[in-house]
Design an enzyme around this catalytic site. Structure first.
Site, short mmCIF file in Angstrom:
data_model
loop_
_atom_site.label_atom_id
_atom_site.label_comp_id
_atom_site.label_asym_id
_atom_site.label_seq_id
_atom_site.Cartn_x
_atom_site.Cartn_y
_atom_site.Cartn_z
N ASP A 1 0.78 -1.25 0.00
CA ASP A 1 0.00 0.00 0.00
C ASP A 1 0.81 1.31 0.00
O ASP A 1 1.77 1.43 0.76
CB ASP A 1 -0.87 0.10 1.26
N SER B 1 -0.28 0.19 7.48
CA SER B 1 -0.68 1.36 6.69
C SER B 1 -1.20 2.53 7.52
O SER B 1 -1.76 2.36 8.60
CB SER B 1 -1.74 0.95 5.66
N GLU C 1 -10.31 -2.69 4.40
CA GLU C 1 -8.98 -2.16 4.65
C GLU C 1 -8.87 -0.76 4.04
O GLU C 1 -9.67 -0.38 3.17
CB GLU C 1 -7.90 -3.07 4.02
C1 FRU Z 1 -3.80 -3.73 2.87
C2 FRU Z 1 -3.14 -4.16 4.16
C3 FRU Z 1 -3.53 -3.22 5.28
C4 FRU Z 1 -2.40 -3.34 6.24
C5 FRU Z 1 -1.22 -3.54 5.31
C6 FRU Z 1 -0.15 -4.46 5.82
O1 FRU Z 1 -3.14 -4.16 1.73
O2 FRU Z 1 -3.49 -5.49 4.47
O3 FRU Z 1 -4.79 -3.46 5.86
O4 FRU Z 1 -2.25 -2.21 7.02
O5 FRU Z 1 -1.73 -4.06 4.10
O6 FRU Z 1 0.98 -4.41 4.99
#
Ligand code: FRU
Length: 454
Positions: free
Chosen positions: A23, A80, A187
């Site tokens: 992300d 994230s 997410e």
């Molecule tokens: C989304 C996610 C988020 C998390 C991050 C971990 O792609 O699963 O929810 O914060 O990636 O890398």
């Protein structure tokens, strides 16, 4: 791998030098720099040991990688989150500290334009004693002179909205959901104020879901509505998807851009850990500007335009209906304007000497556009499905197809950004020919191919 994986490294899209990237995080502008922080495992090209990687750009197409900004610590990985300007001078990052048993929101400050961060001593600043509470997105709300945060109770399929004046004390204002397509987890929520074509604005709440997106795996849905500073109220509870391709996830917008400007991760959790790119994995989309268009059929929906292409060198390559002078080892912009009869169909393909093909087009009779990455031989995996399509506004016969191909990425902007399809594509041998074919009446009124170089 089939040949040298370095052929897959895009030239005008950001990818990390090595390791694994997912992300986009902490998108903020300061002192003429666009910051792109991102979920990053510096040790291996697979998800794990998540830190915040960091890159900066002055123009959104030339990126410079900087050292890791926020570390994994004994308390957990740095999941994230987002960034805002605090006290006019600091960059404040708000992110999820994630351990096996807990996900809570933390704060860190940078006084050197994001090069280094100091964790706030009183962390975490927002803790619900949950192992499924993450991905804070914060922005300054002019109207109430307060920061607002959206954050998900992931497994409960809820977006919570909080307010704070100091980034430390947060009070819960409202919640949204379960709504739309739930998937397993919600997410990376992203609430943004988007201008409409008729000179007003509305609020759009994007929610990424994984897995369980209609095309499989991860995808980004959104709701259009209003936000009164406390509560987000959608016009409809119907879900729309930001992108009709398979590889557009975790969209985030710059917290302090004057108009909505965002970046997404150009991948899908179904195969992100397996793509054939060697010692690095992960690429970001081009930056995109967002607007809202209204039609009777679709009501308000997001439109998107690539941002930053104007900052690249453009060299036009002369082409006809079939041209084998197309340098597929460079970023290519292929822009066609087509007039079709109501029963006609246009398709374009990029072809390699191996008889691989990436095909896209528009079928006026079906009223649908498509992308087919199925005849490329560089990657195969059970979830790497190959065909994507979208329903276009009924009655559309004149359409423009604006495609950007950059070695292993493909973004198709249709009808002036009304619909966008984004996906990874792995040719075993990069393409060198472009061909189009038209079935039925109609004509290609304009076709421009440009090589884009930083
Ligand atoms: C989304 C996610 C988020 C998390 C991050 C971990 O792609 O699963 O929810 O914060 O990636 O890398």
């Amino acid at each position: 791998y089939l040949g040298d994986p370095s052929k897959y490294r895009p030239t005008i899209h950001y990818s990390p030098p090595s390791g694994f990237m997912n992300d986009p995080n902490g998108l903020v502008i300061k002192d003429h720099e666009f910051h792109l922080f991102y979920q990053y495992d510096p040790y291996a090209p697979i998800i794990g040991n998540v830190h915040w990687g960091h890159a900066v750009s002055g123009d959104l197409v030339r990126w410079v990688t900087l050292p890791v900004a926020i570390n994994e610590t004994a308390a957990g990985q740095a999941f994230s989150g987002s960034a805002v300007i605090f006290n006019n001078s600091l960059i404040a990052a708000i992110y999820t500290r994630a351990s096996e048993t807990k996900q809570a929101q933390e704060l860190a400050f940078s006084s050197d334009n994001g090069r280094t961060f100091q964790e706030y001593k009183g962390n975490p600043v927002l803790d619900r004693n949950s192992d499924s509470f993450r991905d804070p997105q914060v922005f300054w709300d002019e109207r109430t002179h307060e920061y607002k945060m959206t954050v998900v109770k992931a497994r409960k399929h809820q977006v919570l909205i909080y307010g704070s004046r100091d980034l430390v004390n947060w009070r819960e204002l409202s919640s949204f959901g379960p709504a739309g397509i739930l998937g397993i987890d919600y997410e990376c929520p992203n609430l943004m104020r988007v201008p409409t074509e008729d000179g007003h604005y509305k609020w759009v709440l994007a929610i990424s879901i994984n897995p369980g997106s209609p095309l499989g795996g991860s995808g980004t849905q959104y709701f259009v509505g209003d936000f009164d500073g406390t509560t987000f109220t959608p016009d409809y509870y119907e879900t729309k998807f930001v992108d009709f391709g398979k590889d557009f996830y975790a969209l985030q917008t710059y917290s302090n851009a004057r108009a909505p400007l965002g970046i997404a991760w150009l991948s899908n959790w179904q195969y992100a850990n397996f793509t054939p790119t060697g010692d690095w994995r992960g690429v970001m989309t081009l930056a995109r500007g967002f607007g809202l268009r209204y039609t009777e059929d679709f009501k308000y929906f997001l439109t998107q335009k690539p941002v930053g292409l104007e900052n690249l060198y453009r060299r036009e390559v002369p082409v006809g209906a079939e041209s084998c002078s197309v340098p597929g080892d460079k970023a290519l912009e292929i822009h066609a304007i087509v007039e079709l009869g109501p029963r006609s169909r246009i398709s374009f393909s990029l072809l390699s000497e191996n008889h691989e093909q990436l095909v896209w087009g528009y079928d006026a009779n079906a009223g649908q556009a498509w992308i087919d990455r199925g005849r490329t031989f560089g990657f195969s995996q059970r979830f790497f499905t190959d065909k994507m399509s979208v329903a276009v506004i009924p009655g559309t016969t004149n359409i423009d197809l604006h495609a950007i191909f950059d070695k292993s990425t493909f973004e198709l902007f249709l009808d002036d950004g009304t619909f966008v399809g984004t996906c990874l594509v792995f040719f075993e041998k990069l393409p060198n020919c472009l061909r189009y074919s038209l079935v039925g009446d109609g004509r290609v009124t304009n076709l421009t191919v440009n090589v884009l170089t930083p």
